[in-house]
Design an enzyme around this catalytic site. Structure first.
Site, PDB file in Angstrom:
ATOM      1  N   SER A   1       0.802  -1.225   0.000  1.00 27.42           N
ATOM      2  CA  SER A   1       0.000   0.000   0.000  1.00 27.42           C
ATOM      3  C   SER A   1       0.832   1.272   0.000  1.00 27.42           C
ATOM      4  O   SER A   1       0.327   2.343  -0.342  1.00 27.42           O
ATOM      5  CB  SER A   1      -0.939   0.014   1.209  1.00 27.42           C
TER       6      SER A   1
ATOM      7  N   ASP B   1      -3.386   8.184   7.968  1.00 24.22           N
ATOM      8  CA  ASP B   1      -4.263   7.290   8.730  1.00 24.22           C
ATOM      9  C   ASP B   1      -3.391   6.595   9.768  1.00 24.22           C
ATOM     10  O   ASP B   1      -2.255   7.007  10.006  1.00 24.22           O
ATOM     11  CB  ASP B   1      -5.030   6.319   7.816  1.00 24.22           C
TER      12      ASP B   1
ATOM     13  N   HIS C   1      -0.503   4.679   7.286  1.00 25.67           N
ATOM     14  CA  HIS C   1       0.172   5.249   6.121  1.00 25.67           C
ATOM     15  C   HIS C   1       0.573   6.710   6.320  1.00 25.67           C
ATOM     16  O   HIS C   1      -0.205   7.497   6.870  1.00 25.67           O
ATOM     17  CB  HIS C   1      -0.739   5.133   4.899  1.00 25.67           C
TER      18      HIS C   1
END
Length: 360
Positions: free
Chosen positions: A47, A335, A338
């Protein structure tokens, strides 16, 4: 005096002049070759470098909804797990390519656009195939299959010679491994029953070396493998820290450091004739941001901007928009897992001046 007169009056001087002209010509050619930038940015991983491939597969691990992308061009949630651009987007721009790296599975991009940069990465995946199964995302093996498909598309669109030039001149980036530990080993102890931490590190390092060798076999010659950041300092890891709630989980950070050392040896030590394989160290720069956020212009390194800042990521971010911060630039993390766009930019600047400077 003409060159003809010079040759007639002084043959030795003429030879010296000719020698220096040839030398200057050769030097200019060498400088031009050394300054040649890469043809494309080609990305594999999780991610941290997924620009939206997960939008096109059946998984809940997505970031294609607000507040993700709120600071991206046009305020669009592309699937990047951040408020804006990712570290690879900054790399692409620095190399004079596009300002963003497209997701391979996004059908809106043409092969001409993908020829300058493409990401096969998938949020939630890992080096360990089991990690991808947990989140129902794209394993690294499938990412490499997509790369093979990409090469064939390049040949069809641009011809074999041009396609080979793009593949050989591209910069290949790997950013992967955090989910193997955070999800697969520590949170869901699926592998912990069979491996000690050191054994699991060795297992993952072997997979990293194999991935680099396979990519080399497919034509890659400029390869960068990123180490792990101190993932024990992610807001989510702090929240789950039972020993010292709210503090960095040092067990997780030790695993990151051990992984980094093993992977560096595995990928840099690979004997790949004609290739340049570089290890990119991230642990230090992220540790500095977390330990001294104010020195980098941040106000908060312990919580994410999204939601309450403690546990929200992916779909949970979309559910808690009312609590999301106003200025993500003040947060190291967007978040609970991340980094924010600004943190990614700082990391990109660090990597460009260290690991990637040999390719610029």
């Amino acid at each position: 005096m003409s060159s003809q007169s010079l040759q007639q009056s002084s043959p030795v001087l003429a030879k010296i002049l000719t020698y220096f002209l040839l030398l200057l010509s050769s030097s200019a050619t060498s400088v031009a070759a050394a300054g040649k930038k890469v043809t494309a940015i080609i990305v594999f991983g999780d991610s941290t470098v997924d620009p939206g491939n997960n939008d096109y597969i059946p998984t809940v691990a997505r970031g294609n909804f607000p507040p993700y992308g709120r600071d991206f061009d046009g305020g669009v949630a592309t699937g990047r797990f951040s408020n804006g651009r990712l570290v690879t987007d900054f790399f692409s721009e620095a190399f004079g390519l596009a300002p963003t790296v497209p997701a391979y599975l996004d059908g809106s991009y043409t092969i001409d656009q993908l020829a300058r940069g493409v990401s096969f990465a998938s949020g939630g995946t890992g080096l360990d195939p089991l990690t991808a199964q947990i989140a129902s995302v794209i394993p690294l093996s499938q990412q490499l299959e997509y790369f093979k498909e990409y090469k064939e598309r390049l040949k069809e669109a641009k011809g074999e010679a041009a396609a080979e030039e793009i593949v050989a001149g591209a910069l290949y980036l790997f950013s992967i491994g955090t989910n193997d530990f955070l999800v697969n080993y520590f949170v869901l102890p699926l592998r912990r029953a069979h491996y000690t931490p050191s054994e699991y590190v060795a297992f993952l390092a072997g997979l990293a070396g194999a991935a680099v060798r396979e990519t080399y076999g497919l034509g890659a010659r400029n390869i960068v493998f990123s180490g792990l950041a101190p993932f024990g300092c992610m807001p989510a890891a702090r929240t789950m820290n039972r020993v010292n709630p709210g503090e960095c989980n040092e067990e997780y950070n030790r695993a990151a450091l051990e992984f980094n050392a093993a992977v560096r040896d595995a990928v840099v030590g690979a004997e790949l004739p004609g290739a340049r394989v570089v290890y990119s160290e991230l642990y230090g720069v992220v540790s500095d941001m977390v330990g001294s956020p104010e020195e980098h212009g941040f106000e908060n390194a312990a919580e994410g901007c999204c939601g309450t800042g403690y546990i929200e990521t992916s779909v949970l971010c979309g559910m808690d928009q009312a609590f999301t911060c106003r200025d993500a630039d003040k947060y190291v993390f967007f978040d609970s897992v991340h980094p924010s766009e600004r943190a990614y930019e700082i990391v990109a600047d660090h990597v460009l001046s260290t690991a990637l400077h040999v390719f610029l």
